[in-house]
Design an enzyme around this catalytic site. Structure first.
Site, mmCIF file in Angstrom:
data_model
loop_
_atom_site.group_PDB
_atom_site.id
_atom_site.type_symbol
_atom_site.label_atom_id
_atom_site.label_comp_id
_atom_site.label_asym_id
_atom_site.label_seq_id
_atom_site.Cartn_x
_atom_site.Cartn_y
_atom_site.Cartn_z
ATOM 1 N N GLY B 276 0.828 -1.211 0.000
ATOM 2 C CA GLY B 276 0.000 0.000 0.000
ATOM 3 C C GLY B 276 0.856 1.252 0.000
ATOM 4 O O GLY B 276 2.019 1.234 -0.399
ATOM 5 N N ILE B 277 0.257 2.362 0.438
ATOM 6 C CA ILE B 277 1.019 3.599 0.534
ATOM 7 C C ILE B 277 1.113 4.019 1.998
ATOM 8 O O ILE B 277 0.391 3.511 2.839
ATOM 9 C CB ILE B 277 0.396 4.731 -0.321
ATOM 10 C CG1 ILE B 277 -1.097 4.905 0.024
ATOM 11 C CG2 ILE B 277 0.545 4.433 -1.790
ATOM 12 C CD1 ILE B 277 -1.769 6.014 -0.744
ATOM 13 N N GLY B 278 2.032 4.913 2.296
ATOM 14 C CA GLY B 278 2.177 5.398 3.659
ATOM 15 C C GLY B 278 3.523 5.022 4.247
ATOM 16 O O GLY B 278 4.349 4.353 3.612
ATOM 17 N N ILE B 280 4.515 3.029 6.753
ATOM 18 C CA ILE B 280 4.891 1.630 6.989
ATOM 19 C C ILE B 280 5.288 0.961 5.677
ATOM 20 O O ILE B 280 6.328 0.302 5.583
ATOM 21 C CB ILE B 280 3.742 0.835 7.657
ATOM 22 C CG1 ILE B 280 3.326 1.498 8.976
ATOM 23 C CG2 ILE B 280 4.172 -0.602 7.906
ATOM 24 C CD1 ILE B 280 2.155 0.813 9.665
ATOM 25 N N GLU B 301 -0.781 -1.685 -6.828
ATOM 26 C CA GLU B 301 -1.695 -0.660 -7.341
ATOM 27 C C GLU B 301 -1.003 0.682 -7.528
ATOM 28 O O GLU B 301 -1.362 1.458 -8.390
ATOM 29 C CB GLU B 301 -2.867 -0.489 -6.367
ATOM 30 C CG GLU B 301 -3.691 -1.749 -6.174
ATOM 31 C CD GLU B 301 -4.558 -1.662 -4.938
ATOM 32 O OE1 GLU B 301 -4.097 -1.125 -3.907
ATOM 33 O OE2 GLU B 301 -5.704 -2.126 -4.993
ATOM 34 N N ASN B 391 -11.580 6.347 3.974
ATOM 35 C CA ASN B 391 -11.392 6.466 2.534
ATOM 36 C C ASN B 391 -12.155 5.428 1.725
ATOM 37 O O ASN B 391 -12.560 5.677 0.610
ATOM 38 C CB ASN B 391 -9.900 6.341 2.195
ATOM 39 C CG ASN B 391 -9.044 7.304 2.980
ATOM 40 O OD1 ASN B 391 -8.138 6.906 3.698
ATOM 41 N ND2 ASN B 391 -9.347 8.587 2.884
ATOM 42 N N GLY B 395 -8.470 -1.285 -2.775
ATOM 43 C CA GLY B 395 -8.095 -2.597 -3.299
ATOM 44 C C GLY B 395 -7.743 -3.601 -2.224
ATOM 45 O O GLY B 395 -7.422 -4.747 -2.519
#
Lengths: 521, 521
Positions: B276-278, B280, B301, B391, B395
């Protein structure tokens, strides 16, 4: 040695492996992981385990083995009863229907792992069944039903395929139980085991009729420790009759199908149907039989009596299933008209029937019965009051998460011990979630059908209450929702309103008073 | 008309469609369903909507249109802000990151439909976006970013593909915004739209490098109502820096990967990574870069800065993504070294990146950050306190339900307004379930990693508390679990112990006092 048995073991080399069950005794000792085949098919006690069960029962000095059971079925419930009563079951996975096992896993005696059918099948071949404390666990012994061993030494399964190919592949030792009460089912199976990643290829099944595998399973003779004759009696399988409630549900569903085909959102022969077992499923299948739908395809896990009529009439063109679950009478009819049905039915392993890839490609219409459903479309399929396990998620997750139309059908109420409408299946919040709001399209009860597609949570809540809840519970649920909506909107957190301190009040009321009818919130 | 724009529209016929945004005004009126492309890529205001926004803002007699937004992105947040402030948004689906939209859907002004990305993509092409009240809903207008229109009139998307092909296919009218600030990305895309059932074929992607589609999207010129120049500024994308907590998490995960490869349960180059994003996610990617793992595949993604170093160093061999999300500096580097990266990166539509079929076939390792996780491995990814939407599921569901290893990583605590450890991300019961216990393999916090595979619920609870919970919350959670276990076993419903009247006490304590630290149960 019976001549029947001999005639079914056509491979000469493997005839040497034919033994009496008593000779298998030494294979069972210590702490072992064992699995057996079968899936909601004809139930029977496992001959291979009878000797060890008898020994433990009658011989105090016999060292009692303890098993981790990897059994995805309702076959062998008599054996499961004996094993669990004798304290021989340490853990069990996945789906189970044996009352004794169920008791053990709810009173803390048996560890239960509830896997979806596709994940269980994949775990068997991925080199480890679990990774408990980081240690891989192998499968020591597989006991598999056969209806024939071919000249080449391959195994032809019976009416329940389940994870038979994976068990044979994964096990260190294989015991074959030859079901001589059934004819050989050679030719009806399509047997294929997907390779594990990263070497997996597409599963090239695009209709329920497509075949990608073989009609028998390769059997490594070095693994086979014995072939025994199974005393597979014809156990009666109950076919739950429909009633006015299940007929109403069926009526709402057929109406909905007509509505969707009328608007061009479903083809005239619908999409391949997956249908569970039980009274509602039977009524829906009957409803299809009485409708004007023709040339349906079936892609399911269990084929029941009602489908045979539909195959005969042409309502169903082709059926793919993982197992047969017929009454003794219909099973006999099936075998008698083998040539007709063999052209219209394929039996597959659960890695194929429950493959998300195929379910999504086919665009299945999936119908299942839940424990409870909440206002927003979350579904509990396994744990009553959030904690008491019934049978397991089974294949419902594989289908609900991937079907084109995921339909949950349930009576709106169930009786408690003291109140015929003491339990509402529509609740403010489900106590355990097996399927999320993201995966459910339609909820239907005898009261009506709620099409949740394209609705926001608050819109869904109102629709579920109005269309699906029992009239007795409608005002109770609407009061809760109004309160929750107002409180959460006030806090500016109103997307999916919930009152965390009251959401389970109907459940705690049931636990205390035997009825979910709360008088106030 | 800028020469830059003209040079990008290589199809002569379509050059006739080049217009100023102001000429699009008449297309927006009444109640319309509109969608636009983009997905966590470079954010920019939509030029096509500026005129109608300005008109509504300044001209009191202008009839304000109202939109159902079908936008799967964080692109266009400035536009979403304007639209929602002006009351022009009736509903929104799916994933959103705009604060103004978020406010609206939590205060009841905007209806929000939270679909997983694969389901959203499929709904766009299935002939209806939703079936509200049984009425199909069409897509009136699609606004899509392009970086080129080929001589044949096909559209080459930009750095965010998302549902661009589906939008173009489904919409009645198409507006093209040509991003002349980006070079043409011709050649990096693999664009394929799965056919709807019953005519769908296998998606023949078996590695992150495989291609099954085209490099541009067919554009029906009759649908194109205008091609405008987009003022796609280089908006800075924040890359959240790691800290000691995220580095610990990364460390636990890399250790686990080593452990699994050592035991032969993962190949030496792991399985394709989805991340994912962020902060971590960034730390994990950095950790992989510092590890001895080589020749990794990425199937994700969103491709972030950190992956570029890994591609350079050979740690990552190939990356498939749905979008690029680079800082301005790295975006420039990417374009400068286009020939290198084009051979190592493919951008795909979300119907492919998020296809359960492909995710499962590849055996992806999926890493995501939740809101909260409970003792049994149920995960809340969307609704804080069960009701306030953040949000959307995005996905995460597509990956968690199908990955070979589904990993949830989170700090064990988050600060509340009054208490730096006021929120525990490990809770007795999550207040909203987006991913069930059936779908989660690993939970990891800075405290440690819990491998939940092969564990029963009660075993899982103890492992999650001991390995993952913050020390402050460990005794609180263990007290709850002990109480719940004892009460439920006593009732013979102890498979997955829960206290329905106390399970959310930590949450209600937070709502009342700003801290989850309950003093007693």
């Amino acid at each position: 040695m019976s001549s029947k048995l001999l005639s079914r073991v056509r491979c000469k080399y493997l005839r040497n492996k034919i033994i009496e069950p008593s000779s298998l005794l030494s294979n069972f000792q210590g702490h072992q992981t064992i699995g057996w085949s079968g899936f909601t098919g004809v139930d029977y006690p496992l001959q291979s385990l009878e000797p060890v069960i008898n020994e433990v029962r009658s011989n105090g000095s016999f060292a009692r083995p303890v098993f981790d059971l990897r059994v995805c079925s309702s076959g062998g419930t008599v054996t499961e009863l004996a094993l669990s009563e004798l304290g021989m079951v340490r853990s069990r996975s996945p789906y189970q229907v044996s009352k004794s096992i169920n008791k053990g896993l709810n009173n803390g005696k048996i560890d239960f792992h509830d896997h979806s059918l596709i994940d269980f099948a994949e775990q068997l071949t991925s080199g480890h069944l679990g990774a408990k404390d980081g240690k891989p666990q192998s499968l020591n012994i597989a006991i598999v039903e056969a209806t024939e061993i071919t000249e080449e030494g391959d195994l032809v399964p019976g009416a329940s395929v389940g994870v038979t190919p994976e068990l044979i592949q994964a096990a260190e030792k294989v015991i074959v139980e030859m079901n001589t009460n059934s004819p050989s089912l050679q030719g009806i199976h399509d047997l294929y085991v997907p390779t594990s990643p990263p070497y997996r290829r597409p599963l090239n099944v695009c209709t329920s009729k497509d075949r990608i595998g073989k009609t028998a399973i390769p059997l490594d003779p070095r693994k086979v420790v014995g072939i025994v004759e199974g005393s597979h009696g014809k156990f009666p399988t109950r076919t739950e009759p429909g009633n006015s409630s299940t007929k109403s549900i069926s009526h709402h569903i057929i109406d909905f199908f007509k509505h969707e085909t009328h608007r061009g959102r479903l083809p005239n022969n619908l999409h391949p149907i997956q249908s569970g077992i039980g009274a509602i499923a039977n009524s829906v299948v009957e409803g299809l039989g009485n409708s004007s739908f023709r040339n349906l395809q079936v892609w399911t896990e269990v084929l029941q009596d009602a489908f045979l009529d539909l195959l005969k009439s042409g309502t169903v063109q082709y059926a793919s299933s993982m197992s047969l679950r017929f009454s003794p009478q219909e099973l006999e009819n099936f075998y008698r008209e083998w040539d007709f049905y063999k052209e219209r039915v394929t039996l597959r392993p659960q890695a194929i029937t429950n493959s998300p890839e195929i379910i999504r490609r086919l665009g299945c219409i999936s119908l299942n019965t839940p424990v409870e459903v909440d206002l927003y479309g979350h579904v509990n399929s396994t744990c009553v009051m959030g904690s008491r396990m019934l049978n397991g998620i089974g294949g419902s997750g594989d289908f609900m998460r991937n079907a084109k139309l995921s339909i949950m059908h349930t009576p709106s109420v169930r009786p408690s011990k003291t109140d015929p409408t003491g339990i509402s299946t529509i609740v403010p919040k489900v106590t355990h979630v097996d399927h999320t709001e993201h995966d459910i399209d339609i909820v239907v009860t005898e009261q009506g059908l709620a099409d949740l597609r394209g609705l926001s949570p608050r819109e869904r809540a109102i629709k579920v209450i109005k269309n699906c809840a029992h009239p007795v519970y409608r005002p109770i649920l609407m009061d809760y929702f109004t309160l929750a909506e107002s409180a959460c909107l006030k806090r500016k957190m109103g997307h999916e309103p919930v009152l965390l301190d009251k959401a389970f009040n109907m459940h705690t009321s049931f636990l205390e008073k035997g009825s979910m009818k709360v008088s106030s919130w």
